[in-house]
Design a protein around this motif. Structure first.
Motif, PDB file in Angstrom:
ATOM      1  N   VAL A 276       9.422   9.305 -11.574  1.00 43.33           N
ATOM      2  CA  VAL A 276       9.771   8.007 -11.008  1.00 43.33           C
ATOM      3  C   VAL A 276       9.465   7.979  -9.512  1.00 43.33           C
ATOM      4  O   VAL A 276       9.784   8.928  -8.783  1.00 43.33           O
ATOM      5  CB  VAL A 276      11.281   7.722 -11.225  1.00 43.33           C
ATOM      6  CG1 VAL A 276      11.660   6.358 -10.677  1.00 43.33           C
ATOM      7  CG2 VAL A 276      11.628   7.811 -12.713  1.00 43.33           C
ATOM      8  N   TYR A 277       8.850   6.896  -9.070  1.00 45.28           N
ATOM      9  CA  TYR A 277       8.561   6.718  -7.652  1.00 45.28           C
ATOM     10  C   TYR A 277       9.734   5.980  -7.000  1.00 45.28           C
ATOM     11  O   TYR A 277      10.253   5.012  -7.556  1.00 45.28           O
ATOM     12  CB  TYR A 277       7.258   5.915  -7.490  1.00 45.28           C
ATOM     13  CG  TYR A 277       6.943   5.631  -6.043  1.00 45.28           C
ATOM     14  CD1 TYR A 277       6.643   6.667  -5.169  1.00 45.28           C
ATOM     15  CD2 TYR A 277       6.973   4.327  -5.557  1.00 45.28           C
ATOM     16  CE1 TYR A 277       6.371   6.405  -3.836  1.00 45.28           C
ATOM     17  CE2 TYR A 277       6.704   4.067  -4.221  1.00 45.28           C
ATOM     18  CZ  TYR A 277       6.405   5.111  -3.377  1.00 45.28           C
ATOM     19  OH  TYR A 277       6.149   4.856  -2.049  1.00 45.28           O
ATOM     20  N   ASP A 278      10.140   6.441  -5.825  1.00 40.93           N
ATOM     21  CA  ASP A 278      11.388   5.937  -5.231  1.00 40.93           C
ATOM     22  C   ASP A 278      11.223   4.686  -4.353  1.00 40.93           C
ATOM     23  O   ASP A 278      12.170   4.255  -3.704  1.00 40.93           O
ATOM     24  CB  ASP A 278      12.058   7.050  -4.411  1.00 40.93           C
ATOM     25  CG  ASP A 278      11.193   7.471  -3.215  1.00 40.93           C
ATOM     26  OD1 ASP A 278      10.081   6.903  -3.045  1.00 40.93           O
ATOM     27  OD2 ASP A 278      11.613   8.359  -2.461  1.00 40.93           O
ATOM     28  N   GLY A 279      10.018   4.140  -4.300  1.00 40.62           N
ATOM     29  CA  GLY A 279       9.834   2.902  -3.525  1.00 40.62           C
ATOM     30  C   GLY A 279       9.740   3.131  -2.020  1.00 40.62           C
ATOM     31  O   GLY A 279       9.897   2.198  -1.233  1.00 40.62           O
ATOM     32  N   HIS A 280       9.469   4.370  -1.629  1.00 41.02           N
ATOM     33  CA  HIS A 280       9.416   4.757  -0.224  1.00 41.02           C
ATOM     34  C   HIS A 280       8.597   3.797   0.653  1.00 41.02           C
ATOM     35  O   HIS A 280       9.010   3.470   1.761  1.00 41.02           O
ATOM     36  CB  HIS A 280       8.826   6.170  -0.131  1.00 41.02           C
ATOM     37  CG  HIS A 280       8.663   6.695   1.259  1.00 41.02           C
ATOM     38  ND1 HIS A 280       9.734   7.103   2.017  1.00 41.02           N
ATOM     39  CD2 HIS A 280       7.551   6.863   2.020  1.00 41.02           C
ATOM     40  CE1 HIS A 280       9.288   7.513   3.195  1.00 41.02           C
ATOM     41  NE2 HIS A 280       7.979   7.378   3.225  1.00 41.02           N
ATOM     42  N   CYS A 281       7.449   3.363   0.169  1.00 44.38           N
ATOM     43  CA  CYS A 281       6.550   2.539   1.000  1.00 44.38           C
ATOM     44  C   CYS A 281       6.796   1.034   0.873  1.00 44.38           C
ATOM     45  O   CYS A 281       6.073   0.242   1.493  1.00 44.38           O
ATOM     46  CB  CYS A 281       5.087   2.834   0.660  1.00 44.38           C
ATOM     47  SG  CYS A 281       4.553   4.457   1.218  1.00 44.38           S
ATOM     48  N   ARG A 282       7.768   0.651   0.091  1.00 41.32           N
ATOM     49  CA  ARG A 282       8.067  -0.787  -0.053  1.00 41.32           C
ATOM     50  C   ARG A 282       8.223  -1.417   1.314  1.00 41.32           C
ATOM     51  O   ARG A 282       8.890  -0.847   2.183  1.00 41.32           O
ATOM     52  CB  ARG A 282       9.391  -0.979  -0.788  1.00 41.32           C
ATOM     53  CG  ARG A 282       9.218  -1.246  -2.250  1.00 41.32           C
ATOM     54  CD  ARG A 282      10.518  -1.779  -2.827  1.00 41.32           C
ATOM     55  NE  ARG A 282      10.471  -1.641  -4.282  1.00 41.32           N
ATOM     56  CZ  ARG A 282      11.375  -2.151  -5.093  1.00 41.32           C
ATOM     57  NH1 ARG A 282      12.406  -2.803  -4.614  1.00 41.32           N
ATOM     58  NH2 ARG A 282      11.256  -1.985  -6.393  1.00 41.32           N
TER      59      ARG A 282
ATOM     60  N   PRO B 273       0.841  -1.193   0.000  1.00 43.93           N
ATOM     61  CA  PRO B 273       0.000   0.000   0.000  1.00 43.93           C
ATOM     62  C   PRO B 273       0.879   1.247   0.000  1.00 43.93           C
ATOM     63  O   PRO B 273       2.031   1.201   0.479  1.00 43.93           O
ATOM     64  CB  PRO B 273      -0.765  -0.126   1.318  1.00 43.93           C
ATOM     65  CG  PRO B 273       0.140  -0.910   2.208  1.00 43.93           C
ATOM     66  CD  PRO B 273       0.951  -1.821   1.331  1.00 43.93           C
ATOM     67  N   CYS B 274       0.362   2.326  -0.532  1.00 42.27           N
ATOM     68  CA  CYS B 274       1.175   3.548  -0.631  1.00 42.27           C
ATOM     69  C   CYS B 274       0.260   4.756  -0.535  1.00 42.27           C
ATOM     70  O   CYS B 274      -0.743   4.834  -1.237  1.00 42.27           O
ATOM     71  CB  CYS B 274       1.916   3.543  -1.963  1.00 42.27           C
ATOM     72  SG  CYS B 274       2.771   5.093  -2.329  1.00 42.27           S
ATOM     73  N   ASP B 275       0.618   5.684   0.357  1.00 47.43           N
ATOM     74  CA  ASP B 275      -0.168   6.915   0.485  1.00 47.43           C
ATOM     75  C   ASP B 275       0.692   8.142   0.188  1.00 47.43           C
ATOM     76  O   ASP B 275       0.393   9.246   0.621  1.00 47.43           O
ATOM     77  CB  ASP B 275      -0.808   7.006   1.876  1.00 47.43           C
ATOM     78  CG  ASP B 275       0.231   6.928   2.996  1.00 47.43           C
ATOM     79  OD1 ASP B 275       1.449   6.873   2.680  1.00 47.43           O
ATOM     80  OD2 ASP B 275      -0.171   6.906   4.176  1.00 47.43           O
ATOM     81  N   CYS B 276       1.784   7.914  -0.526  1.00 50.05           N
ATOM     82  CA  CYS B 276       2.691   9.028  -0.828  1.00 50.05           C
ATOM     83  C   CYS B 276       2.013  10.061  -1.731  1.00 50.05           C
ATOM     84  O   CYS B 276       1.274   9.693  -2.641  1.00 50.05           O
ATOM     85  CB  CYS B 276       3.938   8.523  -1.551  1.00 50.05           C
ATOM     86  SG  CYS B 276       4.983   7.513  -0.512  1.00 50.05           S
ATOM     87  N   PRO B 277       2.297  11.336  -1.473  1.00 55.69           N
ATOM     88  CA  PRO B 277       1.767  12.373  -2.356  1.00 55.69           C
ATOM     89  C   PRO B 277       2.533  12.388  -3.689  1.00 55.69           C
ATOM     90  O   PRO B 277       3.648  11.869  -3.773  1.00 55.69           O
ATOM     91  CB  PRO B 277       2.030  13.662  -1.580  1.00 55.69           C
ATOM     92  CG  PRO B 277       3.198  13.346  -0.704  1.00 55.69           C
ATOM     93  CD  PRO B 277       3.124  11.879  -0.388  1.00 55.69           C
TER      94      PRO B 277
HETATM   95 ZN    ZN Z   1       4.100   5.588  -0.510  1.00 55.73          ZN
END
Ligand code: ZN
Ligand code: GLU
Length: 313
Positions: A137-143, A120-124
């Protein structure tokens, strides 16, 4: 040309199933008709079938009047979807709506979740960073976050960091690394809408589409879709891809700006003939020197040069 022919003879399937898959976020414009001409023209030339798919996954922009108008416009142009005559090929409704596929998409997402490939990901949006090509590009923060997340969130799918190669029938050999192009892609967004990449890939697999004809603007999507296909169905052959050029004469010099911006529905209801629109589309596809009215059969025949590329016959 000789080289292109070899590629096609080697790769074009014997029984072709292609599709026309408009987004249901607005009315059709001339650019869509151009794309539909490529799809119907090339598919007919190789004796294949065309399925219609309403890509109505974006529920924030969907309106049923667009869906109705698109079907009416296509029927008016004579572009009606086929039923596959081949058992086990081109399955499912020849005129499928993604909105009816909630359960199937959920099942496919769960399949990947069970293999630890989703999170799941809630990144802005501002978390996305542009790469050298200007792609976000998304950095995979919520991995690695657990599948339980409170508040609005989407679900991402881990993208493998490797190149996916394919031979496009129009633009030639391509290599794309989805991890570098976009990073982990959203399968479902924070508005609970399935994304184009996810829904399109599941549908192409389920509908057993083996020839994907679409505009060049979607070329960068193909690596992501190949990555997803490999997760779902590593042994299945990838479809053959053909990304056609977008409109020639985008300024509408010969057609007039109005023809590029006015919807097909409004032209149809204004009493303009289907032949006029088809002729403009054939011209905008670069197939004739100037717009002139033509029947659908004549417009489709402009793509008959693809016939000899089919299985050498
Ligand atoms: Zn996220
Ligand atoms: N729905 C997409 C669009 O209208 C096309 C999907 C596809 O052909 O893969 O741009």
């Amino acid at each position: 040309m000789a080289e292109l022919r070899n590629i096609i003879q080697r790769k074009i399937p014997e029984r072709v199933v292609s599709r026309f898959a408009p987004g249901i976020t607005g009315h059709l414009h001339l650019g869509h008709v151009v794309s539909a001409l490529y799809v119907f023209g090339i598919t007919r030339a190789v004796g294949g079938v065309v399925l219609l798919r309403a890509e109505d996954h974006d529920r924030t922009r969907f309106r049923s009047e667009f869906d109705d108008a698109i079907r009416d416009d296509l029927a008016w142009l004579g572009m009606v979807p086929d039923r596959s005559p081949w058992p086990g090929l081109g399955k499912l409704d020849p005129s499928l709506r993604q909105a009816n596929r909630e359960e199937r998409y959920r099942e496919k997402l769960n399949e990947l979740a069970g293999r630890g490939l989703t999170y799941p990901c809630d990144c802005p949006r501002r978390r996305l960073v542009a790469n050298d090509e200007g792609e976000l590009v998304y950095d995979g923060h919520c991995r690695g976050r657990s599948q339980e997340m409170a508040g609005d969130h989407g679900f991402r799918i881990v993208m493998p960091d490797r190149a996916f190669a394919f031979e496009d029938l129009a633009v030639g050999k391509q290599e794309q690394n989805p991890a570098r192009q976009t990073g982990d892609i959203l399968a479902r967004d924070r508005h609970d809408c399935w994304t184009y990449q996810f829904a399109c890939t599941v549908d192409d697999l389920d509908q057993e589409v083996n020839l994907v004809i679409r505009g060049e603007d979607l070329l960068p999507s193909t690596g992501r879709q190949l990555a997803l296909r490999e997760y779902f169905s590593p042994a299945a052959n990838a479809p053959v891809y053909l990304h056609h050029p977008l409109l020639t004469d985008p300024s509408g010099q010969k057609l007039g700006k109005r023809f590029m911006s006015e919807s097909i529905t409004s032209r149809r209801t204004a009493g303009i003939s289907a032949e006029t629109v088809l002729g403009e589309a054939a011209f905008a596809a670069g197939k004739i020197d100037g717009p002139r009215p033509m029947e659908l059969a004549e417009a489709l025949a402009l793509f008959s040069n693809w016939r000899h590329l089919h299985g050498g016959t």
